[in-house]
Enzyme design. Structure first.
Site, PDB file in Angstrom:
ATOM      1  N   HIS A  78       1.014  -1.117   0.072  1.00  0.00           N
ATOM      2  CA  HIS A  78       0.054  -0.037  -0.187  1.00  0.00           C
ATOM      3  C   HIS A  78       0.743   1.215  -0.082  1.00  0.00           C
ATOM      4  CE1 HIS A  78      -4.325  -1.209   0.433  1.00  0.00           C
ATOM      5  NE2 HIS A  78      -3.648  -2.451   0.801  1.00  0.00           N
TER       6      HIS A  78
ATOM      7  N   HIS B 287       0.876  -8.293   5.995  1.00  0.00           N
ATOM      8  CA  HIS B 287       0.261  -8.417   4.828  1.00  0.00           C
ATOM      9  C   HIS B 287      -1.452  -9.190   4.919  1.00  0.00           C
ATOM     10  CE1 HIS B 287      -0.388  -8.049   0.556  1.00  0.00           C
ATOM     11  NE2 HIS B 287      -0.087  -9.290   0.283  1.00  0.00           N
TER      12      HIS B 287
ATOM     13  N   SER C 115      -9.129  17.630  -8.202  1.00  0.00           N
ATOM     14  CA  SER C 115      -9.861  18.711  -7.659  1.00  0.00           C
ATOM     15  C   SER C 115     -11.333  18.095  -7.393  1.00  0.00           C
ATOM     16  CB  SER C 115     -10.181  19.765  -8.749  1.00  0.00           C
ATOM     17  OG  SER C 115     -10.731  19.294  -9.848  1.00  0.00           O
TER      18      SER C 115
ATOM     19  N   ASP D 239     -21.980  17.110 -18.518  1.00  0.00           N
ATOM     20  CA  ASP D 239     -22.069  18.047 -17.619  1.00  0.00           C
ATOM     21  C   ASP D 239     -23.521  18.343 -17.204  1.00  0.00           C
ATOM     22  OD1 ASP D 239     -21.644  20.182 -15.827  1.00  0.00           O
ATOM     23  OD2 ASP D 239     -20.851  21.408 -17.049  1.00  0.00           O
TER      24      ASP D 239
END
Length: 643
Positions: free
Chosen positions: A234, A403, A573, A609
């Site tokens: 990870h 793990h 974002s 959109d």
């Protein structure tokens, strides 16, 4: 009279003893059944966890395609992008990344003083206990300093123990800060006389991954010879996209999150891949395979292992001809931008890449041999014979790995030669497992220490804790059944040759009975009804108006779609801009040989959109798949368009 009284007392005593034995046997059976239920709930959690990792590994094909084909899209664009990235690389030093970020006077969190001392460790621990957030200026400075020291370290750290200097080994923490606090409380803080090895998977899943990482990095900088960090599967920026660490960083550091992710990608690649204790104990995160070559692993350029999801490209798999070396290699950095490298030397050869995958992803099993790790989709399953072969080859006595979550926090297998240590307690659910760590000293057997961070549910009786675990496991399992409803139904129907709806004499029949306990309505004595929409309704919150096949599809691929969405969303974002959408569309159109100009791409983005705010959020992204799904249904023969 005396004899009669004595006889009566004897009979009463015998009756009481029999009653006590009956109660004792009943209680033992009751507790055994609860433990069995707990074991099965843990098995469900673990199976689902590994299935997720398998899906993540399978995405490597998608990303490999991206990396290998992006070079064919507008060479001029690549050259300009390459130049800008080279100049961006030049800016990656402490001055531009750290000194230009001011710490305002209003900031009341911990203020670190470099060079760091043990006082700074104490300062961080106290601040994080109060849930304070370390300023981005200090986060970046710690990460830069850590990377600088890591770059000087070998692939395997060699550690010696003594009776006065025992070594503590911790397994997966996965963002569970309370467990790290518990370890330090029970075992003491890192110091020259109290060394530690943290064996990977510091981040993801838990909500305090950045705090754990910063504590470990600061401790490493204060005690570089006494605190050792191994890479886990990870510590991988692509894994972080799915399992939460990327989201945590961007939530806590909205302004400077992208910079932190960028330096983290580089830091991960410089983490050592193992520790060798007293020249006889190998400590790695996952495991080994029959082809594990420790001599080779000591020599590989580990910093070229960027991600398990970025396998070697065709450019450098063969690594034999100069003509192939002239091609451009492509990688994806932590903040989503595609960056090109003029030489494939920036990537590991395939056989070296596979060696590292094996030690980060493999799991031991009781069966002899070495075979593909079908559960996780990466690494292998290795048996006792493989363990003996590799340990004997390199004159080692034991393998310590992490793990895998274990109910007691640790597990010993392969005749005592393999030890699994897992340090995140309550990993799947409150009360689901203990955490543990190991203390090693040359010449003595390993000592195990267990703990469980105490929360409200840990005070509950075992019955309530098991019920809580089962409920959580079954809720997740319901969602997975939805995502595979069609496959399950087809499998049942294939076994149900009489079309009776019931097959008790097959494994599928057993599976149907198991599932029916949680999901299906009985269709009569001894019968299971697998028709209708019961499966579609078994998960709370399922959109009733949606077609059940759509629900199944979205449940099955939601995580993968989220990864792809994050890949397109290069600035993280949470929104896909028209420019980001256009750049990714060019990649797809090049692969599928579909020529679409920018105006058409803009039109498609405008359709997606839905709220017309100039960007696409994840819900709009998912909605687009719903629209396509409905269109495909309407185009099927015999379907009338009523719209």
């Amino acid at each position: 009279m005396g004899c009669s009284s004595s006889s009566t007392k004897t009979r009463k005593s015998e009756t009481s003893l029999k009653a006590a034995l009956i109660i004792q046997n009943w209680y033992r059976g009751y507790k055994a059944r609860l433990k069995a239920r707990q074991h099965y709930a843990l098995t469900i959690f673990q199976s689902i966890e590994y299935a997720d990792e398998q899906g993540q590994m399978q995405l490597s094909t998608f990303f490999s395609f991206m990396f290998e084909n992006y070079a064919h899209v507008h060479k001029e664009e690549l050259e300009l992008r390459n130049q800008s990235l080279e100049s961006e690389q030049d800016l990656r030093d402490r001055h531009d990344y750290v000194d230009l970020i001011d710490v305002p006077d209003s900031y009341n969190g911990p203020r670190l003083q470099f060079p760091l001392t043990c006082t700074d460790i104490d300062l961080l621990l106290e601040a994080f206990k109060e849930q304070q957030i370390l300023h981005a200026h200090y986060v970046l400075e710690v990460l830069f300093e850590t990377k600088k020291v890591l770059k000087q370290m070998p692939n395997f750290t060699h550690v010696q123990t003594s009776p006065s200097k025992e070594l503590t080994i911790c397994g997966d923490l996965h963002g569970k800060l309370d467990d790290l606090f518990m370890i330090f409380y029970k075992n003491g803080l890192p110091s020259e006389s109290n060394p530690y090895v943290f064996n990977g998977d510091f981040v993801d899943r838990g909500k305090n991954s950045i705090e754990i990482l910063i504590i470990l990095c600061v401790s490493f900088l204060v005690y570089p010879n006494d605190l050792h960090l191994n890479r886990g599967n990870h510590e991988d920026f692509m894994m972080n996209l799915r399992y939460g660490f990327t989201k945590e960083i961007l939530h806590k550091y909205k302004l400077h999150g992208k910079r932190i992710l960028q330096i983290l990608e580089e830091l991960y690649a410089w983490l050592p891949i193992g520790t060798i204790v007293d020249n006889e104990i190998l400590v790695i995160h996952g495991g080994i395979s029959e082809t594990t070559d420790l001599n080779l692993l000591h020599r590989v350029e580990r910093n070229k292992m960027k991600s398990v999801l970025i396998p070697p490209t065709e450019t450098n798999r063969d690594n034999d001809t100069d003509s192939k070396h002239n091609k451009v290699g492509v990688t994806f950095n932590a903040h989503g931008r595609i960056k090109t490298n003029g030489s494939p030397s920036e990537h590991l050869p395939k056989h070296e890449w596979e060696q590292i995958i094996d030690i980060l992803w493999s799991d031991p099993r009781g069966k002899n041999g070495c075979f593909p790790n079908t559960g996780r989709g990466g690494g292998c399953y290795f048996g006792p014979d493989v363990t003996s072969k590799i340990l004997n080859k390199y004159q080692l006595k034991m393998l310590i790995r992490s793990h895998e979550c274990k109910p007691e926090g640790y597990e010993i297998c392969h005749d005592g030669k393999v030890v699994t240590i897992f340090s995140a307690s309550n990993y799947y659910e409150e009360g689901s497992n203990r955490g543990a760590y190991i203390k090693l000293c040359s010449g003595t057997a390993p000592r195990f220490f267990q703990y469980q961070v105490t929360k409200a549910t840990c005070f509950q009786p075992l019955r309530q804790r098991v019920y809580t675990m089962e409920s959580s496991a079954i809720k997740i399992l319901k969602e997975r059944v939805i995502s595979r409803k069609s496959d399950l139904t087809r499998a049942f129907q294939l076994q149900d040759h009489r079309k009776s709806g019931d097959r008790k004499d097959t494994i599928c029949g057993i599976l149907k009975i198991f599932l029916s306990y949680f999901f299906f309505r009985a269709a009569g004595p001894g019968r299971i009804n697998y028709e209708g929409e019961q499966l579609a309704q078994c998960c709370p919150g399922s959109p009733k108006e949606a077609h059940s096949t759509l629900v199944e599809t979205l449940y099955r691929y939601r995580s993968d779609l989220e990864i792809i969405f994050n890949a397109i969303d290069t600035d993280h974002s949470g929104l896909i801009s028209i420019e980001e959408f256009r750049a990714m569309w060019k990649l797809f159109s090049a692969h599928y040989h579909v020529l679409i100009d920018d105006s058409q791409v803009n039109k498609l983005a405008n359709i997606m959109d839905l709220n017309k705010d100039g960007s696409i959020d994840f819900n709009e992204f998912l909605k687009a798949f719903y629209v396509v799904h409905r269109y495909e249904d309407l185009m099927k023969p015999g379907v009338t368009n009523l719209g």
